[in-house]
Design an enzyme around this catalytic site. Structure first.
Site, PDB file in Angstrom:
ATOM      1  N   VAL A   1       0.852  -1.191   0.000  1.00  0.00           N
ATOM      2  CA  VAL A   1       0.000   0.000   0.000  1.00  0.00           C
ATOM      3  C   VAL A   1       0.889   1.243   0.000  1.00  0.00           C
ATOM      4  O   VAL A   1       2.104   1.156   0.180  1.00  0.00           O
ATOM      5  CB  VAL A   1      -0.936   0.015   1.229  1.00  0.00           C
ATOM      6  CG1 VAL A   1      -1.859  -1.204   1.190  1.00  0.00           C
ATOM      7  CG2 VAL A   1      -0.146   0.054   2.532  1.00  0.00           C
ATOM      8  N   CYS A   2       0.249   2.415  -0.192  1.00  0.00           N
ATOM      9  CA  CYS A   2       0.990   3.680  -0.192  1.00  0.00           C
ATOM     10  C   CYS A   2       1.561   3.929   1.206  1.00  0.00           C
ATOM     11  O   CYS A   2       0.902   3.618   2.181  1.00  0.00           O
ATOM     12  CB  CYS A   2       0.070   4.833  -0.564  1.00  0.00           C
ATOM     13  SG  CYS A   2      -0.423   4.796  -2.301  1.00  0.00           S
ATOM     14  N   PRO A   3       2.742   4.520   1.349  1.00  0.00           N
ATOM     15  CA  PRO A   3       3.573   5.021   0.249  1.00  0.00           C
ATOM     16  C   PRO A   3       4.574   3.986  -0.277  1.00  0.00           C
ATOM     17  O   PRO A   3       5.394   4.320  -1.101  1.00  0.00           O
ATOM     18  CB  PRO A   3       4.333   6.181   0.914  1.00  0.00           C
ATOM     19  CG  PRO A   3       4.581   5.686   2.308  1.00  0.00           C
ATOM     20  CD  PRO A   3       3.357   4.857   2.662  1.00  0.00           C
ATOM     21  N   TYR A   4       4.505   2.734   0.234  1.00  0.00           N
ATOM     22  CA  TYR A   4       5.556   1.769  -0.133  1.00  0.00           C
ATOM     23  C   TYR A   4       5.470   1.350  -1.590  1.00  0.00           C
ATOM     24  O   TYR A   4       6.457   0.951  -2.197  1.00  0.00           O
ATOM     25  CB  TYR A   4       5.527   0.582   0.844  1.00  0.00           C
ATOM     26  CG  TYR A   4       5.650   1.111   2.244  1.00  0.00           C
ATOM     27  CD1 TYR A   4       6.838   1.703   2.648  1.00  0.00           C
ATOM     28  CD2 TYR A   4       4.554   1.145   3.096  1.00  0.00           C
ATOM     29  CE1 TYR A   4       6.952   2.296   3.891  1.00  0.00           C
ATOM     30  CE2 TYR A   4       4.660   1.734   4.343  1.00  0.00           C
ATOM     31  CZ  TYR A   4       5.863   2.313   4.737  1.00  0.00           C
ATOM     32  OH  TYR A   4       5.958   2.912   5.957  1.00  0.00           O
ATOM     33  N   THR A   5       4.225   1.465  -2.156  1.00  0.00           N
ATOM     34  CA  THR A   5       4.088   1.230  -3.595  1.00  0.00           C
ATOM     35  C   THR A   5       5.004   2.181  -4.361  1.00  0.00           C
ATOM     36  O   THR A   5       5.755   1.762  -5.243  1.00  0.00           O
ATOM     37  CB  THR A   5       2.625   1.460  -4.010  1.00  0.00           C
ATOM     38  OG1 THR A   5       2.140   2.640  -3.350  1.00  0.00           O
ATOM     39  CG2 THR A   5       1.754   0.275  -3.625  1.00  0.00           C
TER      40      THR A   5
END
Lengths: 83, 267
Positions: free
Chosen positions: A18-22
């Site tokens: 999920v964001c922000p790891y995407t």
């Protein structure tokens, strides 16, 4: 915009993130590419299907493709234009 | 070097910024920064540089933690009163970020040891609380050609400037000589608002990070003055002086001198 002929130079599968790891993963992958090369990103987080293309453009890269490939997944093609 | 999953999470808010990215974060992890003083300024500078992932942080201070420090020296605590400040700071930074190697030196900086201590570092931050040290650090950084971020605080006012030897001004271009002993009150005598070193230390740490990343402008040839009572920031131009005694065209100071002459002995 859709160009099925483009063959990506690198590919990352960030399904499950999920964001922000995407975007963290996508940005690190783009950094490792040479200018002119194309990155394929497979993801399943809906918000990232919009935010990654927008952020990539903000960072000066070109979004070649945003494609919903099935019920859950998207496929993006990003061409690196600058370091 | 590839990031660990833990590092991806820890530094994610850096990595997603265009000005930092993975490349910038790796520069931070490879950087070596030296902090003079583990007091009011050294604590927030060390805290934020450690949080940012600056890989090696050296710090020198000869004092032990006292209760009266805790009003502003935020890396120390009641549990470290009586212990060396550098050890207290090292424990705090290690708890914040185990990626960081903290080199703690409990000693005085002198004209005999400073060049050897600073030579392995990329950038120096001055958070010292007295004039002899301030001029010693300036002259040493000019001679070693090390960038120096200099900060100072008193009561409600603080200053920051960034010295890039060979490119911009140095501290002696700004104030050629230390003031006579006793003319300027120390913060022991005059007091300092506890939060002020947080503001000034935060600005110093910001200058360090920009220098490492190679992004933006720094306070080269400028002195930034912050007044907390008026809530005002003011920038004053500080030209590099051709006749500066240490960084000018024909320097008269070519080796480190006795900086303590006339000043009371350090505690």
């Amino acid at each position: 915009m859709v160009d099925e002929e483009i063959t990506p130079d690198e590919s990352i599968d960030i399904r499950g993130l999920v964001c922000p790891y995407t975007f963290v993963k996508a940005k690190l992958a783009i950094e490792d590419l040479e200018v002119g090369k194309v990155l394929e990103i497979i993801l399943d987080y809906e918000e990232a299907s919009r935010s990654i293309p927008k952020s990539m453009e903000d960072h000066g890269q070109t979004v070649l493709l945003v494609d919903k490939t099935n019920e859950t997944d998207w496929r993006l093609l990003i061409r690196k234009e600058q370091d | 070097m590839d990031f660990t999953e833990e590092q991806l999470h820890r530094y994610s808010r850096h990595i997603i910024m265009p000005e930092v990215g993975g490349k910038g974060q790796k520069k931070l992890l490879a950087a070596k920064v030296f902090i003079v003083g583990a007091g009011g300024l050294g604590c927030p500078v060390g805290y934020y540089l450690a949080a940012a992932g600056v890989g090696t942080i050296g710090v020198v201070d000869n004092d032990d933690v006292e209760l009266s420090n805790l009003q502003r020296q935020i890396a120390h605590s009641v549990s470290t009163i009586g212990k060396p400040k550098v050890e207290s700071l090292k424990a705090t930074l290690g708890g914040l970020n185990p990626d960081v190697n903290v080199v703690a030196l409990k000693q005085r900086l002198t004209n005999g040891n400073i060049l050897d201590i600073l030579k392995d570092y990329d950038i120096v931050v001055d958070g010292s609380d007295n004039f002899p040290n301030r001029y010693l650090v300036n002259d040493a950084c000019v001679m070693l050609k090390k960038p120096l971020i200099s900060g100072a605080i008193l009561r409600f006012e603080g200053q920051v400037t960034t010295i890039i030897p060979g490119e911009g001004h140095c501290y002696r271009c700004l104030f050629e000589e230390p003031p006579p002993p006793g003319l300027v009150p120390s913060c022991q005598e005059a007091g300092v608002l506890g939060v002020l070193p947080g503001v000034i230390g935060g600005l110093e740490a910001t200058e360090v990070l920009k220098l490492i990343l190679g992004k933006g402008e720094v306070l080269k040839n400028e002195l930034l003055i912050y007044n907390a009572l008026q809530v005002g920031f003011r920038k004053v131009k500080v030209p590099k002086r051709a006749d500066c005694p240490v960084c000018g065209d024909n320097p008269t100071i070519t080796e480190l001198m006795d900086y303590d002459a006339g000043y009371c002995a350090p505690r």
